[in-house]
Design a protein around this motif. Structure first.
Motif, PDB file in Angstrom:
ATOM      1  N   ASP A   1      84.769  10.252  43.109  1.00 54.73           N
ATOM      2  CA  ASP A   1      85.219   9.085  42.347  1.00 54.73           C
ATOM      3  C   ASP A   1      84.058   8.432  41.596  1.00 54.73           C
ATOM      4  N   LYS A   2      82.894   8.337  42.243  1.00 57.51           N
ATOM      5  CA  LYS A   2      81.743   7.737  41.573  1.00 57.51           C
ATOM      6  C   LYS A   2      81.280   8.624  40.410  1.00 57.51           C
ATOM      7  N   ILE A   3      81.265   9.940  40.609  1.00 54.99           N
ATOM      8  CA  ILE A   3      80.875  10.850  39.532  1.00 54.99           C
ATOM      9  C   ILE A   3      81.833  10.705  38.356  1.00 54.99           C
ATOM     10  N   LEU A   4      83.124  10.615  38.632  1.00 53.51           N
ATOM     11  CA  LEU A   4      84.119  10.422  37.569  1.00 53.51           C
ATOM     12  C   LEU A   4      83.863   9.109  36.837  1.00 53.51           C
ATOM     13  N   ARG A   5      83.613   8.040  37.580  1.00 51.68           N
ATOM     14  CA  ARG A   5      83.366   6.728  36.963  1.00 51.68           C
ATOM     15  C   ARG A   5      82.102   6.768  36.097  1.00 51.68           C
ATOM     16  N   LEU A   6      81.043   7.397  36.578  1.00 52.72           N
ATOM     17  CA  LEU A   6      79.815   7.516  35.785  1.00 52.72           C
ATOM     18  C   LEU A   6      80.060   8.347  34.528  1.00 52.72           C
ATOM     19  N   ASN A   7      80.845   9.417  34.661  1.00 55.28           N
ATOM     20  CA  ASN A   7      81.184  10.227  33.491  1.00 55.28           C
ATOM     21  C   ASN A   7      81.992   9.417  32.477  1.00 55.28           C
ATOM     22  N   GLU A   8      82.918   8.593  32.979  1.00 52.08           N
ATOM     23  CA  GLU A   8      83.703   7.729  32.082  1.00 52.08           C
ATOM     24  C   GLU A   8      82.793   6.753  31.342  1.00 52.08           C
ATOM     25  N   LEU A   9      81.857   6.161  32.069  1.00 55.35           N
ATOM     26  CA  LEU A   9      80.924   5.216  31.445  1.00 55.35           C
ATOM     27  C   LEU A   9      80.030   5.913  30.414  1.00 55.35           C
TER      28      LEU A   9
ATOM     29  N   ILE B   1      72.129  14.662  41.517  1.00 59.97           N
ATOM     30  CA  ILE B   1      72.196  13.600  40.506  1.00 59.97           C
ATOM     31  C   ILE B   1      71.239  13.930  39.366  1.00 59.97           C
ATOM     32  N   ILE B   2      70.016  14.330  39.697  1.00 60.50           N
ATOM     33  CA  ILE B   2      69.037  14.705  38.667  1.00 60.50           C
ATOM     34  C   ILE B   2      69.597  15.835  37.807  1.00 60.50           C
ATOM     35  N   ASN B   3      70.207  16.815  38.431  1.00 61.54           N
ATOM     36  CA  ASN B   3      70.768  17.955  37.711  1.00 61.54           C
ATOM     37  C   ASN B   3      71.873  17.522  36.745  1.00 61.54           C
ATOM     38  N   ARG B   4      72.781  16.640  37.191  1.00 60.70           N
ATOM     39  CA  ARG B   4      73.867  16.164  36.314  1.00 60.70           C
ATOM     40  C   ARG B   4      73.312  15.414  35.110  1.00 60.70           C
ATOM     41  N   ILE B   5      72.372  14.516  35.368  1.00 65.53           N
ATOM     42  CA  ILE B   5      71.801  13.730  34.278  1.00 65.53           C
ATOM     43  C   ILE B   5      71.024  14.626  33.325  1.00 65.53           C
ATOM     44  N   TYR B   6      70.258  15.564  33.867  1.00 62.97           N
ATOM     45  CA  TYR B   6      69.491  16.507  33.041  1.00 62.97           C
ATOM     46  C   TYR B   6      70.422  17.275  32.093  1.00 62.97           C
ATOM     47  N   LYS B   7      71.521  17.809  32.627  1.00 61.57           N
ATOM     48  CA  LYS B   7      72.467  18.560  31.795  1.00 61.57           C
ATOM     49  C   LYS B   7      73.006  17.690  30.669  1.00 61.57           C
ATOM     50  N   LYS B   8      73.280  16.439  30.972  1.00 66.70           N
ATOM     51  CA  LYS B   8      73.769  15.526  29.930  1.00 66.70           C
ATOM     52  C   LYS B   8      72.681  15.281  28.885  1.00 66.70           C
ATOM     53  N   MET B   9      71.463  15.040  29.338  1.00 71.67           N
ATOM     54  CA  MET B   9      70.362  14.732  28.410  1.00 71.67           C
ATOM     55  C   MET B   9      70.074  15.882  27.449  1.00 71.67           C
ATOM     56  N   ILE B  10      70.027  17.108  27.965  1.00 67.54           N
ATOM     57  CA  ILE B  10      69.705  18.230  27.079  1.00 67.54           C
ATOM     58  C   ILE B  10      70.830  18.494  26.081  1.00 67.54           C
ATOM     59  N   ASN B  11      71.988  17.891  26.323  1.00 70.34           N
ATOM     60  CA  ASN B  11      73.109  18.016  25.402  1.00 70.34           C
ATOM     61  C   ASN B  11      73.308  16.758  24.561  1.00 70.34           C
TER      62      ASN B  11
ATOM     63  N   ILE C   1      82.115  15.232  28.309  1.00 69.30           N
ATOM     64  CA  ILE C   1      81.091  14.905  29.322  1.00 69.30           C
ATOM     65  C   ILE C   1      81.225  15.849  30.512  1.00 69.30           C
ATOM     66  N   ILE C   2      82.428  16.047  30.987  1.00 69.47           N
ATOM     67  CA  ILE C   2      82.657  16.914  32.146  1.00 69.47           C
ATOM     68  C   ILE C   2      82.233  18.341  31.810  1.00 69.47           C
ATOM     69  N   GLU C   3      82.556  18.797  30.614  1.00 74.39           N
ATOM     70  CA  GLU C   3      82.178  20.147  30.181  1.00 74.39           C
ATOM     71  C   GLU C   3      80.647  20.320  30.180  1.00 74.39           C
ATOM     72  N   LEU C   4      79.930  19.295  29.764  1.00 76.55           N
ATOM     73  CA  LEU C   4      78.471  19.361  29.685  1.00 76.55           C
ATOM     74  C   LEU C   4      77.809  19.475  31.050  1.00 76.55           C
ATOM     75  N   THR C   5      78.469  18.992  32.077  1.00 76.31           N
ATOM     76  CA  THR C   5      77.838  18.977  33.409  1.00 76.31           C
ATOM     77  C   THR C   5      78.193  20.187  34.253  1.00 76.31           C
TER      78      THR C   5
END
Length: 126
Positions: A101-109, A30-40, A121-125
């Protein structure tokens, strides 16, 4: 970046933005996914804090420290059951806590919140 407990502890030690945890276990994927989004450039909701203690937003907080960003804080409150943990005592697990499913929903949000496409969003992660 390979995110490990050691890298997280080093980032916290080097940061001037220090908050206390109320969780004794956090999820590295989870930290890794959020980090990738933040740096982008992906923006996130405020974390909930009481004094200098995180009530909600632990994974976002750690990711923001690693990404060298400061998140906005929303005031929250502690309860009598709130326990504070030293970062050295926290277990950072490799096990994935979120379902696909939860990862997809969080990405949608996140896409909606940042007004960008889900595909971006998916590309960034990756």
């Amino acid at each position: 970046m390979n995110i490990t407990k050691e890298r997280i502890l080093q980032a916290i030690q080097e940061s001037e933005y220090i908050l206390t945890s109320t969780h004794n276990k956090l999820c590295l994927p989870i930290i890794n996914r959020i980090y990738k989004k933040m740096i982008n450039g992906i923006k996130f909701d405020d974390i909930k804090v009481c004094d200098s203690t995180i009530i909600d937003g632990h994974h976002r907080y750690i990711s923001s420290i690693l990404a060298n960003m400061k998140l906005e804080e929303a005031k929250s409150s502690k309860t009598s059951a709130t326990i504070e943990y030293d970062w050295l005592d926290i277990e950072f697990v490799e096990e994935e806590w979120d379902t696909k499913d939860k990862i997809l929903r969080l990405n949608e949000l996140d896409a909606l919140y940042n007004n960008i496409s889900l595909e971006k969003i998916i590309e960034l992660t990756k």
